[in-house]
Design an enzyme around this catalytic site. Structure first.
Site, short mmCIF file in Angstrom:
data_model
loop_
_atom_site.label_atom_id
_atom_site.label_comp_id
_atom_site.label_asym_id
_atom_site.label_seq_id
_atom_site.Cartn_x
_atom_site.Cartn_y
_atom_site.Cartn_z
N CYS B 55 0.82 -1.21 0.00
CA CYS B 55 0.00 0.00 0.00
C CYS B 55 0.86 1.27 0.00
O CYS B 55 2.07 1.22 0.09
CB CYS B 55 -0.91 0.00 1.23
SG CYS B 55 0.03 0.05 2.77
N ALA B 58 3.23 1.74 2.92
CA ALA B 58 4.48 0.99 2.76
C ALA B 58 5.43 1.75 1.84
O ALA B 58 6.64 1.81 2.08
CB ALA B 58 4.21 -0.40 2.22
N ARG B 89 12.62 -4.07 6.27
CA ARG B 89 13.39 -3.72 5.08
C ARG B 89 14.81 -3.45 5.53
O ARG B 89 15.03 -2.77 6.50
CB ARG B 89 12.80 -2.51 4.36
CG ARG B 89 11.87 -2.90 3.22
CD ARG B 89 11.19 -1.70 2.63
NE ARG B 89 12.12 -0.84 1.93
CZ ARG B 89 12.53 -1.02 0.67
NH1 ARG B 89 12.08 -2.01 -0.04
NH2 ARG B 89 13.38 -0.19 0.12
#
Lengths: 456, 534
Positions: B55, B58, B89
């Site tokens: 989305c 993100a 990440r």
């Protein structure tokens, strides 16, 4: 590491810093994966679904399939009915599950989408099923979401047949635990000769083998038919109050199946309770093998107590894991100094506090709705010998140089754990081994050369 | 190996009519005889299709804003959004001359943890209180607040909360309206993040020392597994001064100074081309699309950069470093190339890597036969020349576009930035495509597949039909591909390895790929008793 953490007393009242919980839908997704040939469906914008699949995948290192309504801004304002109807049609045509288990997100809950109505208006092929649970992310935690989806399995599917005699069989709701734990609980129950339906059941789904013959719907999972038949069982065991009690109570109310709430069988006492309940309710004979296993645990506790007795430990994680874990470390003679769950519920503080006080320990902190920022601040004030919890504690472990035993959800930085139980007597041995080894390895690392021992 | 129309038909036959009509437009079988093959991209996801997309939150918090290490990033929403973007990440960061360890906040997960009462009565007060507490506790240089799905719906005014907090604390508080439902993918979040950084942060730092030479920024580089550091090592050896990497291992302080560079390098076009373009408009800074993934690609990028400055010494030094690095790594690469030669791969990644890694895989003698993006736009597939023809559809039209004009004081023509005459600059422009990206398609061969927003069904079908030797994708695809008997490497997280960029990256990558193919367990998939019964 974490040099940014403030010194001394600080005020942290709003929100969470380094939480010990995540949001409802991931729990619902996990529960739905425990139904055979089920595709979990996330009714919200697609980011949630991507994140939940990602996190489950990282914990289990196995495929996690789920679909989403993929809300756009338009749907977010005017409602997501069209998205869900399209999704249901597409999922049945393309992916052909037997059942779609829909959960919601903070988006569709804030909008107020009326799921029962939307589902009624959807095209559901003959013989297929769509169930749903409301799982607003702004209430409770992932454990609440698991509980809500398991309850939905009961309210949508469980049924009581006309026959008057109940089947001599137990329903087991295992709580939010790994497939290995579900496997172990089934093994113990089978060895007592008691028929059972476990639901949800992620064995053979999230611990599946690599055969080069992939099937999107693995062998495992409780079938829709089995969940339906839970209404005809003699008894339900709800393991873990936060994960399983709601479904157990719903099954009692809907089909009149009595429910016994128990702890998730982590540790000697909780495993004893599970076996004694099955023995009493089903006149089961406890096989010699289980007596032997139990004796091995006691033997090991006596053999190794000096590895860990009197050591101070901080435990954090989900309430249904943490509560019996605290009970077991007390059995081991350890001191649970700080105990945290991120999931709300005052009962946690009362239950854990009572156990610790019963053991004669006065200096401790127990907190529901706590976070790892709190824990770190307490540890800086007065440290502990060991941390037990999920992967996120590794930052504190490194910063404060405390060994970490990884237990719970999620564990993202180690493999094999979802294949090895922490439940039952086998699980006791594994926990003793992990805790002992962590402390002994630290002793080997830290001691002087002249104190370095061959035999410990 | 390539995909026939028949195999394609087999893949699409299950689809309901509407889905079929839609998906066909997102799949191109490359045919170089056709002048322009158009692909549809950046359109809404089909509900229920099992997309791999995320989305806007993100794209904004997770990708662009989150890596800025000396800011505290507060996620305003229920707990999940902050939790899932916590450490997942691998944008590495470390303390340095600009940022002492106590100003590093990369390992924190900060969330307002909205409860039902916040949904009902609004969450602004709680957010304001959390900002106060966070500033008091951590003393960050700046704070970001990122919106999540319910925030927009209940009408919390993040901008107002941020402004008030900024006045209270005297540090910048940036608010990002990156609600998850905005746009159709992560891409909207990139754009939202770009706009805010451009409008409020970039250019607020001091002017540079006019004597500094070869000052560059690397835009759209997030230092996954240390990629950015490897690029900085090479560029530093040549003699460039890396002013700022946006946003891998970057501090808020450095972003303020972003306008100080002579040249912007663009690694990830999708996520950062907005800032590249806006800086060109506002400051006149030229940008060059580079690719530091692959030995040949790195060499090409380094040579083009050297041409941009047109300095003999720089060109000489560039060739020296290229020769030195290649002499060092090529013998080892050669060893791995023997294992990889002739193998085929799929690459399905976010918005840029599918193209970048084609070059590195070719260095190893491998070919990418199916390549796609989750959320790239047509210009990433077909090249920036299609941008004037792009229509912004209803789902993306609410992502604000900034319209900037040249800065009256700081704007300089591109040739002035590069310290060359207009004539020389015009010559350069013929040799080096400044301010341009040609997209992925020109690097693909006949019969290969270009696929947009590939879903579970399609990828599984293609893996079964084309039996590639290796699949590069994300963590959600990795394990079922392996259950099918095909090695899969994560191309977002590098399976916790890296760097993969530059020369050391090429070595790491070659080793990891060879290991994935040759790991002995692949020969043990069938149990011996099952073999006997066959």
């Amino acid at each position: 590491m974490l040099e940014c953490m403030p010194e001394g007393e600080v005020v942290h009242t709003a929100g969470k810093i380094n939480p010990v919980k995540t949001c409802q839908p991931i729990g619902a997704m996990y529960a739905a994966l425990g139904i055979h040939r089920c595709l979990p469906h996330s009714h919200g914008s697609q980011g949630c679904c991507a994140y939940h699949r990602m996190h489950l995948t990282r914990h289990f290192r196995d495929p996690v399939l789920a679909s989403t309504s993929s809300f756009t801004e338009g749907a977010s304002v005017f409602g997501g009915a069209a998205n869900l109807k399209t999704a249901i049609k597409n999922v049945f045509e393309i992916y052909k599950p037997d059942i779609i288990a829909v959960h919601t997100t903070c988006l569709s809950e804030t909008i107020g989408d009326d799921l029962p109505t939307i589902i009624k208006q959807s095209e559901v092929p003959e013989g297929k099923v769509v169930i749903h649970a409301n799982t607003p992310s702004y209430q409770g935690s992932h454990i609440t979401g698991f509980s809500n989806m398991v309850k939905a399995m009961v309210t949508y599917l469980a049924a009581r047949d006309e026959e008057t005699i109940r089947k001599k069989r137990v329903n087991i709701i295992p709580g939010f635990v790994n497939p290995s734990d579900m496997r172990e609980i089934k093994r113990i129950t089978s060895s007592l000769g008691v028929d059972m339906i476990m639901f949800p059941d992620t064995t053979n789904v999230l611990d599946s083998p690599l055969t080069a013959k992939y099937d999107m719907y693995p062998e495992g999972g409780t079938t829709v038919e089995e969940i339906r038949d839970t209404g005809n069982s003699r008894l339900t065991l709800a393991l873990g109050a936060w994960s399983s009690n709601a479904a157990g109570a719903a099954l009692m109310e809907k089909c009149g199946v009595p429910c016994v709430p128990l702890k998730v069988p982590i540790g000697l006492k909780a495993t004893d309770d599970l076996i004694m309940t099955l023995k009493e309710k089903f006149d089961a004979v406890v096989p010699d093998d289980l007596t032997l296993e139990r004796g091995q645990v006691v033997d090991t506790l006596i053999d190794t107590h000096f590895h860990y007795q009197g050591k101070k430990v901080a435990i954090y994680g989900d309430p249904d894991i943490v509560v019996p874990l605290v009970e077991f470390v007390l059995t081991m003679g350890m001191i649970p100094k700080y105990v945290i769950t991120g999931t709300p519920g005052k009962a946690f503080e009362e239950q854990v506090g009572a156990m610790i006080e019963e053991a004669g320990i006065e200096d401790y902190i127990v907190k529901a709705e706590g976070d790892l920022f709190d824990l770190h601040q307490w540890i800086k004030e007065e440290s502990v010998d060991l941390l037990i919890g999920n992967t996120y504690g590794k930052y504190i472990a490194r910063t404060e140089d405390i060994p970490l035993v990884r237990v719970g959800f999620p564990i993202l930085d180690r493999a094999v754990h979802p294949l090895m139980p922490i439940t039952g007597y086998k699980g006791c041995l594994r926990l003793i081994e992990m805790i002992s080894n962590a402390l002994l390895e630290r002793r080997d690392r830290d001691c002087l050369d002249e104190d370095y021992e061959l035999v410990l | 190996m390539s995909m026939s129309e028949e195999m394609m038909g087999d893949m699409l036959e299950k689809y309901p009519e509407k889905v079929l009509k839609n998906r066909k437009k997102h799949i191109t079988i490359v045919d170089t005889n056709q002048a322009c093959q158009q692909i549809e991209a950046n359109t809404r996801t089909i509900p229920g299709i099992i997309t791999q997309r995320g989305c806007a939150y993100a794209g904004c918090k997770g990708v662009v804003v989150g890596p800025i290490k000396d800011m505290v990033h507060i996620v305003h929403g229920p707990i999940g959004c902050a939790f899932y973007a916590w450490g997942t990440r691998r944008n590495k960061a470390r303390a340095d001359d600009n940022t002492p360890p106590e100003k590093m906040f990369s390992t924190l997960c900060v969330s307002t943890d909205m409860q039902e009462s916040d949904i009902v009565f609004g969450g602004e007060k709680k957010l304001a209180k959390m900002i106060d507490e966070v500033v008091e506790m951590f003393h960050p240089r700046a704070v970001s607040i990122c919106a999540t799905c319910p925030v927009g719906l209940i009408g919390d005014d993040l901008g107002a909360v941020a402004k008030a907090a900024q006045e209270r604390h005297g540090i910048q508080v940036l608010s990002f309206n990156c609600e998850g439902y905005k746009g159709v993918s992560q891409s909207a979040g990139h754009h939202i993040a770009n706009n805010n950084l451009m409008e409020n942060v970039i250019g607020t730092g001091p002017e540079r020392d006019p004597n500094d030479k070869y000052v560059i920024n690397i835009l759209g580089e997030y230092n996954i597994g240390g990629d950015g550091w490897e690029m900085e090592r090479i560029l530093g050896d040549i003699g460039y001064k890396v002013n700022c990497v946006l946003t891998g291992d970057t501090s808020y302080l450095e972003i303020k100074n972003l306008h100080q560079a002579h040249l912007n390098l663009v690694q990830c076009h999708r996520s950062i081309n907005y800032i590249a373009e806006m800086m060109e408009t506002k400051y006149g800074t030229p940008w060059l699309k580079v690719n530091f993934i692959g030995v040949e690609a790195t060499k090409k990028s380094l040579r083009e950069m050297a041409l941009c400055f047109g300095d003999e010494e720089l060109i000489r030094k560039t060739e020296e470093v290229i020769a030195r690095e290649e002499a060092r790594i090529m013998p080892v690469i050669e060893h791995y190339r023997k294992i990889c030669q002739g193998k085929t791969a799929f690459a399905f990644v976010g918005g840029s890597r599918s193209h970048h890694y084609m070059h590195l895989l070719r260095d190893l003698g491998m070919e990418v036969v199916v390549a796609g993006y989750e959320f790239a736009h047509r210009d990433d597939y077909e090249g920036r020349q299609v941008i004037p023809t792009l229509k912004i559809d209803a789902d993306s039209k609410n992502i604000p576009e900034l319209h900037l004009s040249p800065d009256p004081e700081k704007f300089k023509d591109a040739h002035v930035h590069l310290n060359m005459s207009k004539e020389k600059f015009d010559e350069l422009n013929k040799k080096v495509p400044l301010n341009y990206y040609e997209g992925m398609q020109p690097d693909m061969k006949d019969g290969e597949i270009m696929i947009d927003d590939c879903n579970h069904h399609e990828l599984e079908k293609m893996v079964r039909a084309l039996k590639p030797d290796l699949v590069f994708a994300g963590v959600r695809d990795k394990y079922y591909v392996q259950k099918l008997g095909v090695p899969a490497k994560q191309m977002h997280s590098y399976d916790y390895s890296g760097p993969y960029a530059g020369y050391n990256g090429a070595l790491n990558f070659a080793r990891d790929v060879a290991n994935a193919i040759t790991t002995p367990a692949w020969k043990l998939v069938t149990a011996p008793w099952e073999k006997q019964t066959q």
